[in-house]
Design a protein around this motif. Sequence first.
Motif, PDB file in Angstrom:
ATOM      1  N   ALA A   1       0.842  -1.196   0.000  1.00  0.00           N
ATOM      2  CA  ALA A   1       0.000   0.000   0.000  1.00  0.00           C
ATOM      3  C   ALA A   1       0.874   1.242   0.000  1.00  0.00           C
ATOM      4  CB  ALA A   1      -0.924   0.007   1.215  1.00  0.00           C
ATOM      5  N   PHE A   2       0.417   2.243  -0.725  1.00  0.00           N
ATOM      6  CA  PHE A   2       1.075   3.547  -0.753  1.00  0.00           C
ATOM      7  C   PHE A   2       0.032   4.606  -0.427  1.00  0.00           C
ATOM      8  CE2 PHE A   2       1.609   7.561  -2.930  1.00  0.00           C
ATOM      9  CZ  PHE A   2       2.893   7.955  -2.557  1.00  0.00           C
ATOM     10  N   GLY A   3       0.398   5.557   0.422  1.00  0.00           N
ATOM     11  CA  GLY A   3      -0.527   6.645   0.737  1.00  0.00           C
ATOM     12  C   GLY A   3       0.234   7.904   1.097  1.00  0.00           C
ATOM     13  N   ALA A   4      -0.370   9.048   0.846  1.00  0.00           N
ATOM     14  CA  ALA A   4       0.244  10.340   1.160  1.00  0.00           C
ATOM     15  C   ALA A   4      -0.640  11.094   2.143  1.00  0.00           C
ATOM     16  CB  ALA A   4       0.457  11.167  -0.103  1.00  0.00           C
ATOM     17  N   SER A   5      -0.009  11.713   3.134  1.00  0.00           N
ATOM     18  CA  SER A   5      -0.708  12.511   4.132  1.00  0.00           C
ATOM     19  C   SER A   5      -1.768  11.660   4.839  1.00  0.00           C
ATOM     20  CB  SER A   5      -1.333  13.750   3.468  1.00  0.00           C
ATOM     21  OG  SER A   5      -1.775  14.668   4.421  1.00  0.00           O
ATOM     22  N   SER A   6      -3.025  12.004   4.735  1.00  0.00           N
ATOM     23  CA  SER A   6      -4.088  11.198   5.348  1.00  0.00           C
ATOM     24  C   SER A   6      -4.055   9.770   4.819  1.00  0.00           C
ATOM     25  CB  SER A   6      -5.456  11.832   5.063  1.00  0.00           C
ATOM     26  OG  SER A   6      -6.505  11.027   5.536  1.00  0.00           O
ATOM     27  N   GLY A   7      -3.721   9.617   3.544  1.00  0.00           N
ATOM     28  CA  GLY A   7      -3.588   8.283   2.971  1.00  0.00           C
ATOM     29  C   GLY A   7      -2.436   7.517   3.593  1.00  0.00           C
ATOM     30  N   GLY A   8      -1.366   8.224   3.980  1.00  0.00           N
ATOM     31  CA  GLY A   8      -0.260   7.578   4.671  1.00  0.00           C
ATOM     32  C   GLY A   8      -0.668   7.047   6.027  1.00  0.00           C
ATOM     33  N   ALA A   9      -1.540   7.790   6.710  1.00  0.00           N
ATOM     34  CA  ALA A   9      -2.047   7.323   7.999  1.00  0.00           C
ATOM     35  C   ALA A   9      -2.882   6.051   7.822  1.00  0.00           C
ATOM     36  CB  ALA A   9      -2.876   8.420   8.651  1.00  0.00           C
ATOM     37  N   LEU A  10      -3.665   6.008   6.751  1.00  0.00           N
ATOM     38  CA  LEU A  10      -4.494   4.819   6.504  1.00  0.00           C
ATOM     39  C   LEU A  10      -3.635   3.590   6.242  1.00  0.00           C
ATOM     40  CD1 LEU A  10      -7.250   3.431   5.902  1.00  0.00           C
ATOM     41  CD2 LEU A  10      -6.856   4.046   3.506  1.00  0.00           C
TER      42      LEU A  10
ATOM     43  N   SER B   1      -0.091  23.384 -10.090  1.00  0.00           N
ATOM     44  CA  SER B   1      -0.030  23.657  -8.659  1.00  0.00           C
ATOM     45  C   SER B   1       0.590  22.478  -7.912  1.00  0.00           C
ATOM     46  CB  SER B   1      -1.435  23.946  -8.118  1.00  0.00           C
ATOM     47  OG  SER B   1      -1.422  24.109  -6.709  1.00  0.00           O
ATOM     48  N   GLU B   2       0.202  21.269  -8.278  1.00  0.00           N
ATOM     49  CA  GLU B   2       0.749  20.084  -7.611  1.00  0.00           C
ATOM     50  C   GLU B   2       2.257  19.981  -7.835  1.00  0.00           C
ATOM     51  OE1 GLU B   2      -0.835  15.682  -7.096  1.00  0.00           O
ATOM     52  OE2 GLU B   2       0.029  15.931  -9.087  1.00  0.00           O
ATOM     53  N   VAL B   3       2.694  20.213  -9.060  1.00  0.00           N
ATOM     54  CA  VAL B   3       4.120  20.124  -9.378  1.00  0.00           C
ATOM     55  C   VAL B   3       4.909  21.212  -8.651  1.00  0.00           C
ATOM     56  CG1 VAL B   3       5.791  20.412 -11.249  1.00  0.00           C
ATOM     57  CG2 VAL B   3       3.804  18.926 -11.566  1.00  0.00           C
ATOM     58  N   MET B   4       4.345  22.395  -8.529  1.00  0.00           N
ATOM     59  CA  MET B   4       5.018  23.464  -7.789  1.00  0.00           C
ATOM     60  C   MET B   4       5.207  23.070  -6.322  1.00  0.00           C
ATOM     61  SD  MET B   4       5.827  26.228  -9.620  1.00  0.00           S
ATOM     62  CE  MET B   4       5.750  27.640  -8.509  1.00  0.00           C
ATOM     63  N   ASN B   5       4.177  22.509  -5.719  1.00  0.00           N
ATOM     64  CA  ASN B   5       4.274  22.076  -4.323  1.00  0.00           C
ATOM     65  C   ASN B   5       5.304  20.963  -4.158  1.00  0.00           C
ATOM     66  OD1 ASN B   5       2.284  23.891  -3.518  1.00  0.00           O
ATOM     67  ND2 ASN B   5       0.636  22.411  -3.758  1.00  0.00           N
TER      68      ASN B   5
ATOM     69  N   GLU C   1       3.174  17.514  -0.245  1.00  0.00           N
ATOM     70  CA  GLU C   1       2.478  17.253  -1.500  1.00  0.00           C
ATOM     71  C   GLU C   1       2.752  15.834  -1.961  1.00  0.00           C
ATOM     72  OE1 GLU C   1       0.009  17.330  -3.613  1.00  0.00           O
ATOM     73  OE2 GLU C   1       0.277  19.521  -3.861  1.00  0.00           O
ATOM     74  N   MET C   2       1.813  15.266  -2.706  1.00  0.00           N
ATOM     75  CA  MET C   2       2.046  13.986  -3.373  1.00  0.00           C
ATOM     76  C   MET C   2       3.206  14.156  -4.346  1.00  0.00           C
ATOM     77  SD  MET C   2       0.492  10.851  -3.771  1.00  0.00           S
ATOM     78  CE  MET C   2      -1.264  11.111  -3.434  1.00  0.00           C
TER      79      MET C   2
END
Length: 385
Positions: free
Chosen positions: A203-212, A349-353, A360-361
Amino acid sequence: MGKRTIASPPPPIPRLPFMPSNMVEVILPSHKQQNNRSAIDQLRSCYLKYSSLVSLMVILVIFLLLDWPKSSRHTLTVQTESYSKIAIPIHEVIDEIDVLWAAPTKRESNKSSPCGILFVAHGCNHAHTDWFVKCPQGCLGLPEEVAIVDLALERNLVVVAVSSENRDFKCWLPEVDGPRVASVLQKISEKYAPASSLLPIWAFGASSGGALVSVLGNYIKLQGYLSQIMARPPEQTIPESCIVYLTMEHDSMTRSMAKQILASRITDGRNAQHIRLPPLAISSPDFFSKRIGSVSNSNSESMVQSLQQGGFLDSQGYLKDDPRGSDWRSAVQPFAESDTLMADQSAISEVMNAAYSMHEMSREGVAKGLDFCMSVLPSSSSACG
């Protein structure tokens, strides 16, 4: 009244390459016969009108082809190439849960059947439709998510995505979503192997997905997980499972937590890894076009130059300030085309972050993390080795 004779319709006009849409579909006006005209006269008249129109169209098409702007040709080429390798997912409802999943093709993995599953979990304010460009219900297809899917498919993994149950804040609630996700993964795995020998699942997750994904092992057997921009201690320690934390350079708090968690684990480091993601330099003219398939090289170069001239980049091309709070949009707006530049919806915006490396993901480090996890897979499940 004499019998009316209707002339046979002319043959269809052939389509020519790069002909503008308003010139392809040509509907000839209906020809009303007059009583005092013979069938031969009618045919001759129709032929003359038809041949004149065709001649005019050919001349216009040749003119357009000769004068077709180079930038338009380039943009079309970029878009065609960028979408030719993107996975088209299967849309399925499993246990009343909307699921998007994609299996690797032989072209991507050079193998006949998948060796495992990667579940991917979005962050807050996002959905499972972020991971793909083309899907029946309409997908957002953000560039970092799409790139991660490609990395998994190249490693012969089935990619599975669902949305969190909460659609207000769109964050994950592990106690609610854990069983939902486990049910979906069980069913997908059974498509390729019997329940007694399910495919290995990561499983891979980012931010809240990382917590899951950090607690998903409570609901289904995991071979390991990759948690990005989130460091939550695992609730179960399985000796053969892998744990990978991917933290961003400007996120010192998460980086510190990841170090503490790994230091507290009774492990020789064989199954745990911490990958730090440095900022990305926005210095190459094709920085945006390489990460976002719909951005042309010319627009990418213009955006990079505008950011430099606007003082948003330092001498090495790194962002001076967090783009979540700076006015960088004013610099790239003239070259953004259809990109809204809205947070959580914009590819740029995502790439800038991701370039600033705060929260950011990001595709960065994911290939290394997947390879690490697949390398520590138990010998009894070595299909991915």
